[in-house]
Design a protein around this motif. Structure first.
Motif, PDB file in Angstrom:
ATOM      1  N   LEU A 238       0.857  -1.311  -0.009  1.00 44.19           N
ATOM      2  CA  LEU A 238      -0.103  -0.076  -0.238  1.00 44.19           C
ATOM      3  C   LEU A 238       0.991   1.099  -0.135  1.00 44.19           C
ATOM      4  O   LEU A 238       1.848   1.426   0.870  1.00 44.19           O
ATOM      5  CB  LEU A 238      -0.887   0.116   1.185  1.00 44.19           C
ATOM      6  CG  LEU A 238      -1.718   1.283   1.311  1.00 44.19           C
ATOM      7  CD1 LEU A 238      -2.840   1.383   0.128  1.00 44.19           C
ATOM      8  CD2 LEU A 238      -2.306   1.174   2.581  1.00 44.19           C
ATOM      9  N   VAL A 239       0.570   2.074  -0.819  1.00 44.23           N
ATOM     10  CA  VAL A 239       1.287   3.329  -1.003  1.00 44.23           C
ATOM     11  C   VAL A 239       0.283   4.656  -1.101  1.00 44.23           C
ATOM     12  O   VAL A 239      -0.469   4.327  -1.894  1.00 44.23           O
ATOM     13  CB  VAL A 239       2.178   3.419  -2.534  1.00 44.23           C
ATOM     14  CG1 VAL A 239       3.038   4.579  -2.725  1.00 44.23           C
ATOM     15  CG2 VAL A 239       3.527   2.260  -2.196  1.00 44.23           C
ATOM     16  N   ASP A 240       0.532   5.495  -0.041  1.00 47.32           N
ATOM     17  CA  ASP A 240      -0.411   6.502  -0.322  1.00 47.32           C
ATOM     18  C   ASP A 240       0.570   7.665   0.550  1.00 47.32           C
ATOM     19  O   ASP A 240       0.183   7.824   1.618  1.00 47.32           O
ATOM     20  CB  ASP A 240      -1.799   6.158   0.515  1.00 47.32           C
ATOM     21  CG  ASP A 240      -2.740   7.219   0.381  1.00 47.32           C
ATOM     22  OD1 ASP A 240      -2.595   8.302  -0.377  1.00 47.32           O
ATOM     23  OD2 ASP A 240      -4.010   7.083   1.002  1.00 47.32           O
ATOM     24  N   PHE A 241       0.958   8.596  -0.055  1.00 44.52           N
ATOM     25  CA  PHE A 241       1.718   9.637   0.556  1.00 44.52           C
ATOM     26  C   PHE A 241       1.511  10.945  -0.255  1.00 44.52           C
ATOM     27  O   PHE A 241       1.386  10.953  -1.458  1.00 44.52           O
ATOM     28  CB  PHE A 241       3.178   9.358   0.999  1.00 44.52           C
ATOM     29  CG  PHE A 241       3.758   8.880  -0.038  1.00 44.52           C
ATOM     30  CD1 PHE A 241       4.964   9.999  -0.565  1.00 44.52           C
ATOM     31  CD2 PHE A 241       4.249   7.795  -0.538  1.00 44.52           C
ATOM     32  CE1 PHE A 241       5.887   9.646  -1.718  1.00 44.52           C
ATOM     33  CE2 PHE A 241       4.783   7.358  -1.628  1.00 44.52           C
ATOM     34  CZ  PHE A 241       5.932   8.312  -2.096  1.00 44.52           C
ATOM     35  N   TYR A 242       1.986  11.983   0.214  1.00 47.28           N
ATOM     36  CA  TYR A 242       2.046  13.406  -0.309  1.00 47.28           C
ATOM     37  C   TYR A 242       3.524  13.964  -0.276  1.00 47.28           C
ATOM     38  O   TYR A 242       4.210  13.856   0.497  1.00 47.28           O
ATOM     39  CB  TYR A 242       1.222  14.480  -0.029  1.00 47.28           C
ATOM     40  CG  TYR A 242      -0.205  13.787  -0.092  1.00 47.28           C
ATOM     41  CD1 TYR A 242      -0.847  14.304  -1.144  1.00 47.28           C
ATOM     42  CD2 TYR A 242      -0.768  13.087   0.889  1.00 47.28           C
ATOM     43  CE1 TYR A 242      -2.404  13.877  -1.466  1.00 47.28           C
ATOM     44  CE2 TYR A 242      -2.300  12.697   0.858  1.00 47.28           C
ATOM     45  CZ  TYR A 242      -3.012  13.006  -0.242  1.00 47.28           C
ATOM     46  OH  TYR A 242      -4.225  12.496  -0.695  1.00 47.28           O
TER      47      TYR A 242
ATOM     48  N   LYS B  83      14.404  19.240  -6.262  1.00 46.44           N
ATOM     49  CA  LYS B  83      14.855  18.727  -7.559  1.00 46.44           C
ATOM     50  C   LYS B  83      13.649  18.267  -8.480  1.00 46.44           C
ATOM     51  O   LYS B  83      13.793  18.254  -9.669  1.00 46.44           O
ATOM     52  CB  LYS B  83      15.736  17.484  -7.238  1.00 46.44           C
ATOM     53  CG  LYS B  83      17.020  17.764  -6.719  1.00 46.44           C
ATOM     54  CD  LYS B  83      17.923  16.379  -6.841  1.00 46.44           C
ATOM     55  CE  LYS B  83      19.252  16.417  -6.138  1.00 46.44           C
ATOM     56  NZ  LYS B  83      19.746  15.048  -6.170  1.00 46.44           N
ATOM     57  N   LEU B  84      12.646  18.200  -7.806  1.00 46.41           N
ATOM     58  CA  LEU B  84      11.300  17.785  -8.683  1.00 46.41           C
ATOM     59  C   LEU B  84      10.604  19.032  -9.321  1.00 46.41           C
ATOM     60  O   LEU B  84       9.616  18.776  -9.940  1.00 46.41           O
ATOM     61  CB  LEU B  84      10.255  17.103  -7.651  1.00 46.41           C
ATOM     62  CG  LEU B  84      10.647  15.755  -7.075  1.00 46.41           C
ATOM     63  CD1 LEU B  84       9.666  15.233  -5.946  1.00 46.41           C
ATOM     64  CD2 LEU B  84      10.724  14.816  -8.218  1.00 46.41           C
ATOM     65  N   ASN B  85      11.171  20.248  -9.138  1.00 45.42           N
ATOM     66  CA  ASN B  85      10.590  21.471  -9.553  1.00 45.42           C
ATOM     67  C   ASN B  85      11.166  21.333 -11.245  1.00 45.42           C
ATOM     68  O   ASN B  85      10.542  22.063 -11.931  1.00 45.42           O
ATOM     69  CB  ASN B  85      10.916  22.667  -9.083  1.00 45.42           C
ATOM     70  CG  ASN B  85      10.182  22.857  -7.711  1.00 45.42           C
ATOM     71  OD1 ASN B  85       8.947  22.393  -7.724  1.00 45.42           O
ATOM     72  ND2 ASN B  85      10.742  22.816  -6.409  1.00 45.42           N
ATOM     73  N   ALA B  86      12.307  20.893 -11.349  1.00 47.27           N
ATOM     74  CA  ALA B  86      12.665  20.882 -12.848  1.00 47.27           C
ATOM     75  C   ALA B  86      12.414  19.651 -13.374  1.00 47.27           C
ATOM     76  O   ALA B  86      12.614  18.398 -13.160  1.00 47.27           O
ATOM     77  CB  ALA B  86      14.310  20.845 -12.717  1.00 47.27           C
ATOM     78  N   ILE B  87      12.083  19.901 -14.771  1.00 48.55           N
ATOM     79  CA  ILE B  87      11.791  18.442 -15.615  1.00 48.55           C
ATOM     80  C   ILE B  87      13.156  17.613 -15.640  1.00 48.55           C
ATOM     81  O   ILE B  87      14.154  18.340 -15.945  1.00 48.55           O
ATOM     82  CB  ILE B  87      11.194  18.880 -17.107  1.00 48.55           C
ATOM     83  CG1 ILE B  87       9.722  19.571 -16.958  1.00 48.55           C
ATOM     84  CG2 ILE B  87      11.146  17.787 -17.961  1.00 48.55           C
ATOM     85  CD1 ILE B  87       9.125  20.169 -18.418  1.00 48.55           C
TER      86      ILE B  87
ATOM     87  N   VAL C 142       1.643  20.003  -4.898  1.00 53.57           N
ATOM     88  CA  VAL C 142       1.801  18.671  -3.884  1.00 53.57           C
ATOM     89  C   VAL C 142       1.431  17.774  -4.983  1.00 53.57           C
ATOM     90  O   VAL C 142       0.674  17.446  -5.797  1.00 53.57           O
ATOM     91  CB  VAL C 142       0.558  18.777  -2.981  1.00 53.57           C
ATOM     92  CG1 VAL C 142       0.462  17.516  -2.286  1.00 53.57           C
ATOM     93  CG2 VAL C 142       0.839  20.066  -2.009  1.00 53.57           C
ATOM     94  N   ILE C 143       2.262  16.695  -4.888  1.00 55.39           N
ATOM     95  CA  ILE C 143       2.165  15.469  -5.704  1.00 55.39           C
ATOM     96  C   ILE C 143       1.688  14.152  -4.820  1.00 55.39           C
ATOM     97  O   ILE C 143       2.228  14.097  -3.402  1.00 55.39           O
ATOM     98  CB  ILE C 143       3.691  14.781  -6.003  1.00 55.39           C
ATOM     99  CG1 ILE C 143       4.338  15.980  -6.865  1.00 55.39           C
ATOM    100  CG2 ILE C 143       3.582  13.758  -6.902  1.00 55.39           C
ATOM    101  CD1 ILE C 143       5.876  16.093  -7.313  1.00 55.39           C
TER     102      ILE C 143
END
Length: 118
Positions: A7-11, A21-25, A112-113
């Motif tokens: 089970l995976v469920d997080f933000y 680092k996730l802000n850049a493609i 938010v991812i």
């Protein structure tokens, strides 16, 4: 290719300095969760991909963990068997693995991812 179902469920908040680092493609981070950790990859403008780090070649092995190659940031390799995967789409680039990395669902709401399994 039986990577365990977990089970995976997080933000993840891209405003958090730990995830800048996730802000850049093309940016990526490794986080805990899933079977052996999760790689989150910023694929396109509003598209994020999430993969389990559990190698699909021999998923029950304790060493079956892929690491993102820091020299090109687009492949992940399992040093124990030599399998290589694309973190763009999870596909196998080099065997012995024959199955793609296990993928989790993602959705984006502002900065938010949400990463989750069904």
């Amino acid at each position: 290719c039986a990577v365990p179902n977990v089970l995976v469920d997080f933000y993840v908040y891209t405003t958090d300095p730990a995830y800048f680092k996730l802000n850049a493609i093309g940016g990526w981070v490794s986080v805990s969760g899933g079977s052996k950790g999760i790689i989150i990859y910023h694929q396109n403008v509003d598209v994020y991909m999430a993969y389990d780090r559990n190698c699909t070649y021999n998923p029950t092995s304790a060493n079956a963990i892929v690491n993102v190659d820091t020299t090109n940031n687009i492949t992940a390799t399992d040093p124990s068997c030599g399998s290589k995967f694309s973190i763009y789409d999870g596909s196998v680039l080099q065997g012995p693995a024959s199955c793609a990395l296990k993928q989790y669902y993602t959705s984006l709401n502002g900065s938010v991812i949400h990463v989750y399994s069904q």
